[in-house]
Scaffold this motif. Structure first.
Motif, PDB file in Angstrom:
ATOM      1  N   ALA A  35      35.385  25.020  -7.902  1.00 29.10           N
ATOM      2  CA  ALA A  35      34.282  24.878  -8.847  1.00 29.10           C
ATOM      3  C   ALA A  35      33.240  23.901  -8.325  1.00 29.10           C
ATOM      4  CB  ALA A  35      34.817  24.403 -10.192  1.00 29.10           C
ATOM      5  N   LEU A  36      33.682  22.776  -7.762  1.00 26.83           N
ATOM      6  CA  LEU A  36      32.730  21.800  -7.221  1.00 26.83           C
ATOM      7  C   LEU A  36      31.969  22.373  -6.035  1.00 26.83           C
ATOM      8  CD1 LEU A  36      34.650  18.395  -7.354  1.00 26.83           C
ATOM      9  CD2 LEU A  36      32.561  19.020  -8.566  1.00 26.83           C
ATOM     10  N   GLN A  37      32.663  23.089  -5.168  1.00 30.02           N
ATOM     11  CA  GLN A  37      31.996  23.672  -4.011  1.00 30.02           C
ATOM     12  C   GLN A  37      30.950  24.690  -4.466  1.00 30.02           C
ATOM     13  OE1 GLN A  37      34.550  24.100  -0.820  1.00 30.02           O
ATOM     14  NE2 GLN A  37      33.097  25.111   0.535  1.00 30.02           N
ATOM     15  N   GLY A  38      31.277  25.497  -5.480  1.00 29.92           N
ATOM     16  CA  GLY A  38      30.318  26.463  -5.986  1.00 29.92           C
ATOM     17  C   GLY A  38      29.133  25.796  -6.654  1.00 29.92           C
ATOM     18  N   ALA A  39      29.379  24.717  -7.397  1.00 28.10           N
ATOM     19  CA  ALA A  39      28.299  24.030  -8.102  1.00 28.10           C
ATOM     20  C   ALA A  39      27.350  23.335  -7.143  1.00 28.10           C
ATOM     21  CB  ALA A  39      28.891  23.019  -9.083  1.00 28.10           C
ATOM     22  N   LEU A  40      27.903  22.771  -6.070  1.00 25.98           N
ATOM     23  CA  LEU A  40      27.075  22.016  -5.129  1.00 25.98           C
ATOM     24  C   LEU A  40      26.444  22.890  -4.057  1.00 25.98           C
ATOM     25  CD1 LEU A  40      29.382  18.884  -4.737  1.00 25.98           C
ATOM     26  CD2 LEU A  40      27.196  19.021  -5.963  1.00 25.98           C
ATOM     27  N   ALA A  41      26.835  24.154  -4.010  1.00 27.41           N
ATOM     28  CA  ALA A  41      26.286  25.054  -2.986  1.00 27.41           C
ATOM     29  C   ALA A  41      24.897  25.570  -3.355  1.00 27.41           C
ATOM     30  CB  ALA A  41      27.234  26.232  -2.763  1.00 27.41           C
ATOM     31  N   VAL A  42      24.509  25.422  -4.626  1.00 29.92           N
ATOM     32  CA  VAL A  42      23.223  25.956  -5.084  1.00 29.92           C
ATOM     33  C   VAL A  42      22.330  24.811  -5.553  1.00 29.92           C
ATOM     34  CG1 VAL A  42      24.259  28.147  -5.773  1.00 29.92           C
ATOM     35  CG2 VAL A  42      24.059  26.299  -7.449  1.00 29.92           C
ATOM     36  N   ASP A  43      21.041  25.086  -5.632  1.00 28.96           N
ATOM     37  CA  ASP A  43      20.103  24.087  -6.147  1.00 28.96           C
ATOM     38  C   ASP A  43      20.239  23.987  -7.663  1.00 28.96           C
ATOM     39  OD1 ASP A  43      19.058  23.495  -3.659  1.00 28.96           O
ATOM     40  OD2 ASP A  43      17.528  25.058  -3.777  1.00 28.96           O
ATOM     41  N   ALA A  44      20.182  22.780  -8.159  1.00 25.88           N
ATOM     42  CA  ALA A  44      20.272  22.548  -9.599  1.00 25.88           C
ATOM     43  C   ALA A  44      19.574  21.241  -9.931  1.00 25.88           C
ATOM     44  CB  ALA A  44      21.730  22.513 -10.057  1.00 25.88           C
ATOM     45  N   ASP A  45      19.088  21.146 -11.158  1.00 19.60           N
ATOM     46  CA  ASP A  45      18.449  19.911 -11.596  1.00 19.60           C
ATOM     47  C   ASP A  45      19.477  18.817 -11.853  1.00 19.60           C
ATOM     48  OD1 ASP A  45      15.397  20.702 -12.346  1.00 19.60           O
ATOM     49  OD2 ASP A  45      16.744  22.377 -12.753  1.00 19.60           O
ATOM     50  N   ARG A  67      24.316  14.468  -5.023  1.00 22.02           N
ATOM     51  CA  ARG A  67      23.727  14.923  -6.278  1.00 22.02           C
ATOM     52  C   ARG A  67      24.725  14.929  -7.424  1.00 22.02           C
ATOM     53  NH1 ARG A  67      22.759  20.479  -4.420  1.00 22.02           N
ATOM     54  NH2 ARG A  67      22.626  20.868  -6.642  1.00 22.02           N
ATOM     55  N   LEU A  68      25.999  14.794  -7.096  1.00 20.54           N
ATOM     56  CA  LEU A  68      27.036  14.930  -8.122  1.00 20.54           C
ATOM     57  C   LEU A  68      27.098  13.689  -9.008  1.00 20.54           C
ATOM     58  CD1 LEU A  68      29.342  16.782  -9.106  1.00 20.54           C
ATOM     59  CD2 LEU A  68      30.867  15.481  -7.609  1.00 20.54           C
ATOM     60  N   ARG A  69      27.078  13.899 -10.301  1.00 18.03           N
ATOM     61  CA  ARG A  69      27.215  12.805 -11.271  1.00 18.03           C
ATOM     62  C   ARG A  69      28.652  12.773 -11.762  1.00 18.03           C
ATOM     63  NH1 ARG A  69      22.165  11.220 -14.032  1.00 18.03           N
ATOM     64  NH2 ARG A  69      20.422  12.156 -12.894  1.00 18.03           N
ATOM     65  N   ALA A  70      29.337  11.695 -11.401  1.00 15.64           N
ATOM     66  CA  ALA A  70      30.731  11.545 -11.840  1.00 15.64           C
ATOM     67  C   ALA A  70      31.091  10.062 -11.808  1.00 15.64           C
ATOM     68  CB  ALA A  70      31.658  12.348 -10.932  1.00 15.64           C
ATOM     69  N   PRO A  71      31.633   9.533 -12.877  1.00 15.67           N
ATOM     70  CA  PRO A  71      31.851  10.237 -14.151  1.00 15.67           C
ATOM     71  C   PRO A  71      30.519  10.550 -14.831  1.00 15.67           C
ATOM     72  CG  PRO A  71      32.313   7.908 -14.393  1.00 15.67           C
ATOM     73  CD  PRO A  71      32.082   8.138 -12.930  1.00 15.67           C
ATOM     74  N   VAL A  93      23.991  18.166 -11.748  1.00 15.15           N
ATOM     75  CA  VAL A  93      25.368  18.640 -11.571  1.00 15.15           C
ATOM     76  C   VAL A  93      26.307  17.530 -12.018  1.00 15.15           C
ATOM     77  CG1 VAL A  93      27.097  19.570 -10.003  1.00 15.15           C
ATOM     78  CG2 VAL A  93      24.672  20.031  -9.586  1.00 15.15           C
ATOM     79  N   ALA A  94      27.154  17.817 -12.991  1.00 14.04           N
ATOM     80  CA  ALA A  94      28.084  16.828 -13.526  1.00 14.04           C
ATOM     81  C   ALA A  94      29.520  17.269 -13.299  1.00 14.04           C
ATOM     82  CB  ALA A  94      27.841  16.635 -15.022  1.00 14.04           C
ATOM     83  N   PHE A  95      30.384  16.292 -13.058  1.00 14.67           N
ATOM     84  CA  PHE A  95      31.811  16.550 -12.913  1.00 14.67           C
ATOM     85  C   PHE A  95      32.540  15.669 -13.923  1.00 14.67           C
ATOM     86  CE2 PHE A  95      35.804  15.874 -10.170  1.00 14.67           C
ATOM     87  CZ  PHE A  95      36.417  17.002 -10.708  1.00 14.67           C
ATOM     88  N   ILE A  96      33.264  16.305 -14.835  1.00 14.80           N
ATOM     89  CA  ILE A  96      34.001  15.575 -15.862  1.00 14.80           C
ATOM     90  C   ILE A  96      35.327  15.122 -15.261  1.00 14.80           C
ATOM     91  CG2 ILE A  96      34.855  15.607 -18.232  1.00 14.80           C
ATOM     92  CD1 ILE A  96      31.873  16.172 -17.979  1.00 14.80           C
ATOM     93  N   ALA A  97      35.352  13.890 -14.798  1.00 14.40           N
ATOM     94  CA  ALA A  97      36.566  13.345 -14.169  1.00 14.40           C
ATOM     95  C   ALA A  97      36.368  11.842 -14.009  1.00 14.40           C
ATOM     96  CB  ALA A  97      36.811  13.999 -12.817  1.00 14.40           C
ATOM     97  N   SER A  98      37.433  11.170 -13.670  1.00 15.03           N
ATOM     98  CA  SER A  98      37.352   9.732 -13.405  1.00 15.03           C
ATOM     99  C   SER A  98      36.644   9.499 -12.078  1.00 15.03           C
ATOM    100  CB  SER A  98      38.758   9.130 -13.349  1.00 15.03           C
ATOM    101  OG  SER A  98      39.464   9.642 -12.222  1.00 15.03           O
ATOM    102  N   SER A  99      36.177   8.278 -11.879  1.00 14.31           N
ATOM    103  CA  SER A  99      35.507   7.930 -10.620  1.00 14.31           C
ATOM    104  C   SER A  99      36.439   8.113  -9.431  1.00 14.31           C
ATOM    105  CB  SER A  99      35.011   6.484 -10.674  1.00 14.31           C
ATOM    106  OG  SER A  99      34.070   6.309 -11.701  1.00 14.31           O
ATOM    107  N   ARG A 100      37.712   7.708  -9.596  1.00 17.87           N
ATOM    108  CA  ARG A 100      38.674   7.805  -8.493  1.00 17.87           C
ATOM    109  C   ARG A 100      38.900   9.260  -8.093  1.00 17.87           C
ATOM    110  NH1 ARG A 100      44.221   4.591  -9.159  1.00 17.87           N
ATOM    111  NH2 ARG A 100      42.661   2.925  -9.125  1.00 17.87           N
ATOM    112  N   LYS A 101      39.080  10.122  -9.085  1.00 16.84           N
ATOM    113  CA  LYS A 101      39.311  11.532  -8.772  1.00 16.84           C
ATOM    114  C   LYS A 101      38.064  12.153  -8.148  1.00 16.84           C
ATOM    115  CE  LYS A 101      40.693  15.954 -10.777  1.00 16.84           C
ATOM    116  NZ  LYS A 101      41.184  16.648 -11.989  1.00 16.84           N
ATOM    117  N   ALA A 102      36.912  11.803  -8.667  1.00 13.74           N
ATOM    118  CA  ALA A 102      35.667  12.364  -8.125  1.00 13.74           C
ATOM    119  C   ALA A 102      35.471  11.959  -6.671  1.00 13.74           C
ATOM    120  CB  ALA A 102      34.489  11.904  -8.972  1.00 13.74           C
TER     121      ALA A 102
END
Length: 276
Positions: A196-206, A236-240, A208-217
């Protein structure tokens, strides 16, 4: 059906297709003007009039500039086109805005006055929800209520978790482009995180959020980087994700994420307005 109704019907078709455009409507006309109140026109992002008629070249430049600005910042505008001497009596200069009205000079011999309402018709912001966790489901439901066009991105076996979304994608291969703003929320919670993360980060987006702890992210980002995902995409990934409201339940977590998205989106639009 009147010509104005034909224009509105065409505008509705364009909106359903997600095509951005501006609808310009004459709301007041004094003295000798070609177009009368109620006249409408559709203006495309490339600065051309697609359909309709709102007057001669005396108003064209002002309306096209207003249309360009409206498409950039998403804000409607009221344009008042008047002869120079009337503008002087008002104490305003061509190009000036006062009390929500943008003034422009009419240099035509007709010396007519015309007010035109310029309304941007932008595609609805898209929300792609990856995963079928309780937080993902709550995010999809709340995003729909906030006006987002929601797409559920999950394996076929999990699609039933989203009974009312507008669109569905089996898996995590997102379309490369979107007609408008695109926001992605990944809430897989251990079921397909990498994909899911690879698919989300493979495309352009305004956003991108990942619902997880900082350590897991951080652990997952390191793994994706080892696989060759560029650092700029990982950055570009926002986590947490989400605004810290001490959320506990899935609904509260979804609220915190959507609040962050709304704040981000509105600040972007406001920034465009200042640039204009």
């Amino acid at each position: 059906m009147s010509y104005a109704e034909d224009i509105l019907s065409l505008a509705q078709n364009m909106r359903e297709k997600g095509s951005p455009f501006v609808l310009a409507t004459v709301v007041r006309a004094l003295a000798s003007t070609c177009a009368k109140p109620g006249a409408k026109a559709i203006i495309l992002p490339n600065g051309t009039f697609s359909e309709g008629w709102i007057g001669s070249g005396c108003t064209r430049g002002a309306v096209l500039k207003a249309a360009k600005d409206a498409l950039e910042d998403g804000q409607s505008r009221l344009i008042s086109v008047e002869p120079g001497d009337l503008l002087a009596k008002r104490g305003v200069a061509p190009g000036e805005e006062r009390d929500g009205v943008h003034y422009a000079k009419n240099s035509c011999p007709s010396r007519g006055c015309m007010d035109i309402f310029v309304e941007p018709m932008l595609p609805r912001p898209e929300m792609f929800v990856c995963g079928s966790s309780p937080v993902a489901v709550a995010t999809a439901e709340l995003a729909a209520k906030l006006g987002f066009a929601v797409t559920a991105c999950v394996p076929a076996s999990d699609q039933e978790a989203f009974p009312e979304v507008e669109k569905r994608i089996e898996g995590y291969e997102l379309p490369p482009t979107s007609p408008g703003e695109r926001f992605i929320v990944v809430s897989t919670q251990g079921r397909g995180d990498d994909a899911a993360l690879q698919g989300a980060l493979a495309v352009d987006a305004d956003y991108v959020a990942f619902i997880a702890s900082s350590r897991k992210a951080e652990a997952l980002k390191a793994k994706l980087q080892e696989r060759g995902l560029p650092a700029d995409k990982l950055g570009r990934l926002r986590a947490p994700a989400g605004i810290d409201i001490h959320a506990v339940t899935p609904e509260e977590i979804a609220l915190s994420v959507l609040a962050e998205i709304v704040a981000f989106r509105r600040s972007q639009l406001k920034g465009h307005a200042h640039e204009a």
